[in-house]
Design an enzyme around this catalytic site. Sequence first.
Site, PDB file in Angstrom:
ATOM      1  N   GLU A   1       2.877  39.295  94.525  1.00  0.00           N
ATOM      2  CA  GLU A   1       4.195  38.731  94.828  1.00  0.00           C
ATOM      3  C   GLU A   1       5.284  39.360  93.959  1.00  0.00           C
ATOM      4  O   GLU A   1       6.391  39.630  94.432  1.00  0.00           O
ATOM      5  CB  GLU A   1       4.190  37.210  94.610  1.00  0.00           C
ATOM      6  CG  GLU A   1       3.259  36.433  95.527  1.00  0.00           C
ATOM      7  CD  GLU A   1       3.755  36.342  96.968  1.00  0.00           C
ATOM      8  OE1 GLU A   1       4.849  36.849  97.273  1.00  0.00           O
ATOM      9  OE2 GLU A   1       3.020  35.763  97.795  1.00  0.00           O
TER      10      GLU A   1
ATOM     11  N   ASP B   1      -3.021  41.297 105.657  1.00  0.00           N
ATOM     12  CA  ASP B   1      -1.953  41.949 106.439  1.00  0.00           C
ATOM     13  C   ASP B   1      -1.412  43.282 105.910  1.00  0.00           C
ATOM     14  O   ASP B   1      -1.617  44.337 106.495  1.00  0.00           O
ATOM     15  CB  ASP B   1      -0.796  40.958 106.663  1.00  0.00           C
ATOM     16  CG  ASP B   1      -0.468  40.104 105.429  1.00  0.00           C
ATOM     17  OD1 ASP B   1      -0.847  40.498 104.320  1.00  0.00           O
ATOM     18  OD2 ASP B   1       0.168  39.047 105.596  1.00  0.00           O
TER      19      ASP B   1
ATOM     20  N   THR C   1       6.619  45.462 102.365  1.00  0.00           N
ATOM     21  CA  THR C   1       6.247  44.297 103.170  1.00  0.00           C
ATOM     22  C   THR C   1       7.175  43.104 102.938  1.00  0.00           C
ATOM     23  O   THR C   1       7.031  42.068 103.574  1.00  0.00           O
ATOM     24  CB  THR C   1       4.766  43.927 102.942  1.00  0.00           C
ATOM     25  OG1 THR C   1       4.360  43.011 103.966  1.00  0.00           O
ATOM     26  CG2 THR C   1       4.551  43.299 101.575  1.00  0.00           C
TER      27      THR C   1
ATOM     28  N   ARG D   1       8.275  41.434  95.931  1.00  0.00           N
ATOM     29  CA  ARG D   1       9.604  40.819  95.929  1.00  0.00           C
ATOM     30  C   ARG D   1      10.500  41.447  94.866  1.00  0.00           C
ATOM     31  O   ARG D   1      11.594  41.925  95.159  1.00  0.00           O
ATOM     32  CB  ARG D   1       9.502  39.314  95.690  1.00  0.00           C
ATOM     33  CG  ARG D   1       8.674  38.604  96.748  1.00  0.00           C
ATOM     34  CD  ARG D   1       8.788  37.085  96.637  1.00  0.00           C
ATOM     35  NE  ARG D   1       7.682  36.447  97.363  1.00  0.00           N
ATOM     36  CZ  ARG D   1       7.797  35.333  98.084  1.00  0.00           C
ATOM     37  NH1 ARG D   1       8.948  34.724  98.194  1.00  0.00           N
ATOM     38  NH2 ARG D   1       6.750  34.817  98.705  1.00  0.00           N
TER      39      ARG D   1
ATOM     40  N   GLU E   1       8.072  37.853 110.415  1.00  0.00           N
ATOM     41  CA  GLU E   1       7.223  38.892 111.019  1.00  0.00           C
ATOM     42  C   GLU E   1       7.511  39.146 112.499  1.00  0.00           C
ATOM     43  O   GLU E   1       7.409  40.281 112.968  1.00  0.00           O
ATOM     44  CB  GLU E   1       5.741  38.555 110.829  1.00  0.00           C
ATOM     45  CG  GLU E   1       5.273  38.587 109.382  1.00  0.00           C
ATOM     46  CD  GLU E   1       5.675  37.346 108.574  1.00  0.00           C
ATOM     47  OE1 GLU E   1       6.044  36.323 109.204  1.00  0.00           O
ATOM     48  OE2 GLU E   1       5.643  37.395 107.332  1.00  0.00           O
TER      49      GLU E   1
END
Length: 579
Positions: free
Chosen positions: A180, A315, A566, A184, A479
Amino acid sequence: MATLTAHRRFQRLAILAFVFIIITYLLLDRVPRHGRQPASEYVRSSFDWANRRQKHAILESTMVHLPDGIIRDLPRIQHEFSKDEPNEAHNKTQRQRQEAVRNATRKSWDSYREYAWGSDELAPLTLVGKESFSGWGATLVDSLDTLWIMGLKKEFAEAVDMVATIDWDNSTATSCSLFETNIRYLGGLLATYDLSQEEVLLQKAVELGNMLYAAFDTPNHFPANAFDFEDARDGRLVADKREASAAVGSLSLEFTRLSQITGDPKYYSVIDNIKTALERTQDTTTLPGMWPTYIDLRNGFLVTEGSYSLGAMSDSAYEYLSKMFALLGGLDPTYEKLHIKAMETVKKHLLFRPMLPDIYPAVSPDILFSGTALSNGPTVELWPDVQHLGCFAGGMFALGGRMFHREDHVTIGEQLARGCAWAYDAFPTGVMPEVSRIVPCETADLAPCNWNESRGRKDEDLPKPFSGVQDAQYLLRPEAIESVFILYRITGKRDLLDTAWRMFNSIVKATETKFAYSAISNVQAGGGTSKINSMESFWIAETLKYFYLIFSEPDVISLDEYVFNTEAHPLKLPKAAKR
Ligand SMILES: *[C@@H]1O[C@H](CO)[C@@H](O)[C@H](O)[C@H]1NC(C)=O
Ligand SMILES: *[C@@H]1O[C@H](CO)[C@@H](O)[C@H](O)[C@H]1NC(C)=O
Ligand SMILES: *[C@@H]1O[C@H](CO)[C@@H](O)[C@H](O)[C@H]1NC(C)=O
Ligand SMILES: *[C@@H]1O[C@H](CO)[C@@H](O)[C@H](O)[C@H]1NC(C)=O
């Protein structure tokens, strides 16, 4: 009313003019001009991770360097929009829709700034700050490039000033998630540096990169996703026995970009080691071509589990393969091989066509979904469970399809993107749920089938052919629009713009609060009855950014110039010598 003598009037005018000039000067000085406003004041973090002594040091001699060679001219990704008929009405609609998205962003940002400044998230119902990602300001950093792209310059300058003071060694928790923090924070800083060239963002990215690099200071140099600050400082981290494949597979873009920008190969070197493990194991799993959702990193990248999907926990491990090929200028063919093999396995074992009910017979839409495969080797079982998180797959297939001359994969990408958009339309709120189950066709090769009432009739309350909703929430996720955006840029098909606009309006209608937007507990229930007190940083970073970009000129963040990480942070691609 008193009249002034000519002399006094002149005096007053002179004073007024003087005041006006001063104010203008002060104002202009604060507004960034082409990103060149006075530099934000850089405040160094309190621990120097760059000079921390490594316990399991990677020797200079074994360090892998970025591939060198002449950057390859990659195939054109975007549709040639310049060859389309000019159309005044189309342009006008695009501008109006873009403005609506910008307004929604400003509303979200203003409330974050007002009620949660510097916190990770705004709680949109109680209007307080929430710390969910160490308290460094997840929304602040995640939103930077969105503010830049939307031209919100005053907001951007203010945010950069704040980011310049982040102390990575002052966390609200004793550990953070490597994954994360990487997607981010590091992704947000690097992308915004690529766009704005704000030096302080690179300084903060390097500080953070040096901290996260310590996650690889483990006995076998595979990363520990649970980044305990104390353990990391003391060199006591070990990789997990059961790590999400997404956590280990989605560090490559950010670490590579950091090496490219700084010229320091160490970041790239550790992720190249992961690529080697992916390559070594790709054909050895119970579903060759894919890697199980969980991998044993501690014992050397063991891939013995049997569950495979493009959803939660795995993913972006797949998403990053073709994007790494592009970011490396086509100089590492391994990523092409990994991507194509994985996609062929996905196609064979995870994709399915829904059994569409007879209410759609006239033009039954040409759509596909991606589920979960369970395999013990000899037998593979498909679970037709559809996750909102997996809706990125349409964009992934289409992007890789263009990049590697596989137009059949572009077609699959379109079928998947349109599948998720169709699922939005199927629910009363116009938004699809977090996890649901769909009755699949049982035909070979993804061929269409007729409705079969005895297989299809499951739950009267659900739209056909849904047979269950395991998680009815919508969490403001990106998404589905991400894939619609990528498909629009790749195919130029204008009906996708209307699809996007419908999705945007449904989301706004279902999630808007007085001051911001909130997750909702049930996409089935209409109205404002089911708001959840949550607005994660990806709402501004991703969802609103993709909506804005689809309504922008296609050369704004062109897919031929950037790859998105992502978390929708665009990283600049190297340019071939002549293009
Ligand atoms: C619409 O916008 C495109 C891209 O900016 C431009 O090339 C085209 O001339 C515009 N068309 C009209 C009719 O304004
Ligand atoms: C955006 O906000 C501005 C200022 O509040 C308003 O004038 C405008 O109509 C809004 N535009 C759209 C498309 O909602
Ligand atoms: C750590 O950050 C918090 C805000 O998140 C701040 O109030 C506190 O003063 C900081 N502590 C140190 C030691 O810098
Ligand atoms: C419909 O589904 C039922 C139950 O799975 C099956 O027995 C039947 O053969 C199917 N009918 C047709 C026409 O395929």
